[in-house]
Design a protein around this motif. Structure first.
Motif, short mmCIF file in Angstrom:
data_model
loop_
_atom_site.label_atom_id
_atom_site.label_comp_id
_atom_site.label_asym_id
_atom_site.label_seq_id
_atom_site.Cartn_x
_atom_site.Cartn_y
_atom_site.Cartn_z
N LEU A 304 8.94 102.57 106.06
CA LEU A 304 7.80 101.66 106.06
C LEU A 304 7.26 101.47 104.64
N PRO A 305 6.58 100.36 104.38
CA PRO A 305 5.95 100.19 103.06
C PRO A 305 4.90 101.27 102.82
N LEU A 306 4.62 101.50 101.57
CA LEU A 306 3.59 102.47 101.22
C LEU A 306 2.25 102.02 101.80
N PRO A 307 1.57 102.86 102.59
CA PRO A 307 0.29 102.45 103.18
C PRO A 307 -0.72 102.04 102.11
N GLY A 308 -1.58 101.07 102.46
CA GLY A 308 -2.55 100.57 101.50
C GLY A 308 -3.44 101.64 100.88
N PRO A 309 -4.03 102.54 101.66
CA PRO A 309 -4.88 103.58 101.06
C PRO A 309 -4.11 104.49 100.10
N VAL A 310 -2.87 104.80 100.43
CA VAL A 310 -2.07 105.64 99.53
C VAL A 310 -1.78 104.90 98.23
N SER A 311 -1.47 103.61 98.36
CA SER A 311 -1.24 102.78 97.18
C SER A 311 -2.50 102.74 96.31
N ALA A 312 -3.67 102.62 96.96
CA ALA A 312 -4.92 102.57 96.21
C ALA A 312 -5.16 103.88 95.47
N PHE A 313 -4.86 105.01 96.09
CA PHE A 313 -5.02 106.31 95.44
C PHE A 313 -4.08 106.42 94.25
N LEU A 314 -2.82 106.05 94.45
CA LEU A 314 -1.83 106.19 93.39
C LEU A 314 -2.17 105.31 92.19
N PHE A 315 -2.30 104.00 92.42
CA PHE A 315 -2.52 103.07 91.31
C PHE A 315 -3.95 103.15 90.78
N GLY A 316 -4.93 103.29 91.69
CA GLY A 316 -6.30 103.39 91.24
C GLY A 316 -6.54 104.66 90.44
N GLY A 317 -6.00 105.78 90.92
CA GLY A 317 -6.14 107.05 90.20
C GLY A 317 -5.46 107.01 88.86
N LEU A 318 -4.27 106.44 88.82
CA LEU A 318 -3.53 106.38 87.56
C LEU A 318 -4.22 105.43 86.57
N GLY A 319 -4.72 104.30 87.07
CA GLY A 319 -5.43 103.37 86.19
C GLY A 319 -6.69 104.00 85.63
N ALA A 320 -7.44 104.70 86.48
CA ALA A 320 -8.65 105.37 86.01
C ALA A 320 -8.33 106.45 84.99
N ALA A 321 -7.23 107.18 85.21
CA ALA A 321 -6.83 108.22 84.26
C ALA A 321 -6.50 107.62 82.91
N LEU A 322 -5.76 106.51 82.88
CA LEU A 322 -5.42 105.87 81.61
C LEU A 322 -6.66 105.36 80.89
N ILE A 323 -7.58 104.76 81.62
CA ILE A 323 -8.81 104.27 80.99
C ILE A 323 -9.61 105.44 80.43
N ALA A 324 -9.69 106.54 81.19
CA ALA A 324 -10.40 107.72 80.69
C ALA A 324 -9.72 108.30 79.47
N PHE A 325 -8.38 108.32 79.46
CA PHE A 325 -7.64 108.81 78.29
C PHE A 325 -7.96 107.94 77.07
N GLY A 326 -7.99 106.62 77.27
CA GLY A 326 -8.30 105.73 76.15
C GLY A 326 -9.70 105.97 75.61
N LEU A 327 -10.67 106.15 76.51
CA LEU A 327 -12.04 106.43 76.06
C LEU A 327 -12.12 107.78 75.36
N LEU A 328 -11.38 108.76 75.86
CA LEU A 328 -11.36 110.07 75.21
C LEU A 328 -10.81 109.97 73.78
N GLU A 329 -9.80 109.13 73.59
CA GLU A 329 -9.27 108.95 72.24
C GLU A 329 -10.34 108.50 71.26
N LEU A 330 -11.26 107.68 71.73
CA LEU A 330 -12.31 107.15 70.86
C LEU A 330 -13.30 108.23 70.43
N THR A 331 -13.32 109.36 71.14
CA THR A 331 -14.24 110.44 70.77
C THR A 331 -13.61 111.45 69.81
N LEU A 332 -12.32 111.31 69.53
CA LEU A 332 -11.60 112.35 68.79
C LEU A 332 -11.71 112.15 67.29
#
Length: 394
Positions: A304-332
């Protein structure tokens, strides 16, 4: 590591001012962090069983509280670490409280709320007691210590009230309590501005070690997902491929954090260092969310296709992590030999992270394998940039 203890067996708090001298992480601190392996595993497993918005909200509320317990003791050690026996006693008492968080962590804001909340209050009360003990002996830290205590007092009152209200109000009161607790350092800027700067190696290293715990739980989630599939119907070629891709996502997160964030200290300004701490909350929570998405994807029906909530966790979590990493770089802090571009490097993370969040919102139908490949490609963009500039400099 740390040399053998010297001096009095029971020592008074003394404000550390080590300058640029290297301070290694001590064995007792590493042992203390081990207890958080358990509570993070409990929270992550609970999240994997509740891949939906309410499950995400309760996880975040619990995770922020657990992180703040860890951060409180980590920061105290940064300021007042000693080689005395009192340090080991206080660490053991903290371990007992953190163990309580783990015991009552599953559904910790539901039927286990009383135990989880009392364990949190006990851990934070011990940390505040240490700050007040330090304030008695170190006058220049008194205003900061009293501010920490005031924030905890507000949090404690809200949590005590939450014991006698309905569950929906309980969550609101818990959220308000945690916000009050974690916001208290923000009002201490003028009290801490003239204190010795935090260490440029040990304090960031502690955060790196905690991040490693979270990444380890991501790896464990991949293995659990594959093991569940094996127990139910045996390991298919598709499941093996998905497990390998899931491990690659975890490896990519490790690559980005330790190549772009962990190898450089934050700028030696209190407000910047505090922002660096807050951004770590977002980055670390996102890593756990990604891990839950990976584990749920592997354990799901591969036909079956990846369920919508699982997709949201995977892509949403990864997107948030990348944005947080980028903001962290600005503090270094940056030196003359820093190979990454001050704007391009974080911008790459912002753009790709925003794209992943858009995918999480759209939830297009795709297989688990395809979703994992997209996630790896997003991480590969960042890792490739880092490899190019780092090795070109050499």
């Amino acid at each position: 590591m740390t040399s053998a203890p010297v001096g009095r067996p029971w020592q008074r708090p003394e404000l550390r001012d080590d300058g640029t001298r290297h301070r290694p992480v001590g064995w007792v601190e590493l042992f203390f962090d081990l207890v958080f392996v358990v509570i993070i595993a409990v929270l992550a497993h609970d999240l994997e069983q509740h891949i939906e918005s309410v499950g995400l909200l309760t996880f975040l509320l619990q995770f922020v509280a657990v992180f703040w317990v860890w951060n409180g003791f980590t920061y105290y050690t940064e300021r007042f670490e000693s080689a005395g026996l009192e340090n080991r006693l206080f660490v053991f008492l903290a371990i007992l409280a953190v163990a309580g968080l783990a015991v009552w962590g599953e559904d910790g804001l539901g039927h286990n709320y009383l135990g989880f909340a009392i364990a949190y209050l006990a851990a934070r009360a011990l940390n505040i007691a240490l700050w007040l003990r330090a304030a008695i002996h170190v006058p220049r830290f008194r205003r900061a210590a009293w501010s920490f205590a005031a924030g905890f007092a507000v949090a404690g009152i809200l949590i005590l009230i939450s014991f006698v209200v309905d569950e929906q109000w309980r969550l609101l009161l818990w959220a308000a309590a945690v916000v009050a607790d974690i916001a208290s350092p923000a009002v201490t800027q003028r009290f801490q501005a003239d204190l010795p700067p935090i260490s440029r190696d040990k304090f960031p290293e502690r955060f790196g070690l905690f991040t490693m715990i979270l990444l380890g739980e991501t790896i464990a989630g991949v293995i659990r997902g594959a093991a569940e599939s094996n127990a139910e119907s045996g390991l298919s070629a598709t499941t093996l491929l998905e497990a390998a891709l899931g491990l690659a996502i975890g490896f990519g997160l490790w690559w980005l954090y330790f190549d772009f964030i962990a190898r450089r200290p934050t700028r030696p300004v209190f407000t910047v260092a505090l922002l660096w701490v807050y951004l770590h909350i977002a980055a670390m929570a996102s890593i756990v969310v990604v891990g839950a998405g990976i584990a749920a994807g592997i354990a799901g029906d591969e036909t079956l296709p990846l369920p919508g909530p699982v997709s949201a966790f995977l892509f949403g979590g990864l997107g948030a992590a990348l944005i947080a990493f980028g903001l962290l770089e600005l503090t270094l802090d940056r030196n003359d030999n820093e190979p990454t571009h001050p704007r391009l490097s974080p911008a790459l993370k912002f753009v790709v992270g925003a794209g992943l969040v858009a995918v999480a919102v759209a939830q297009p139908a795709m297989s688990t394998t395809a979703a994992f490949v997209i996630a790896i490609a997003a991480l590969a963009v960042q890792a490739s940039y880092g490899a190019i500039v780092y090795y070109r400099q050499r």
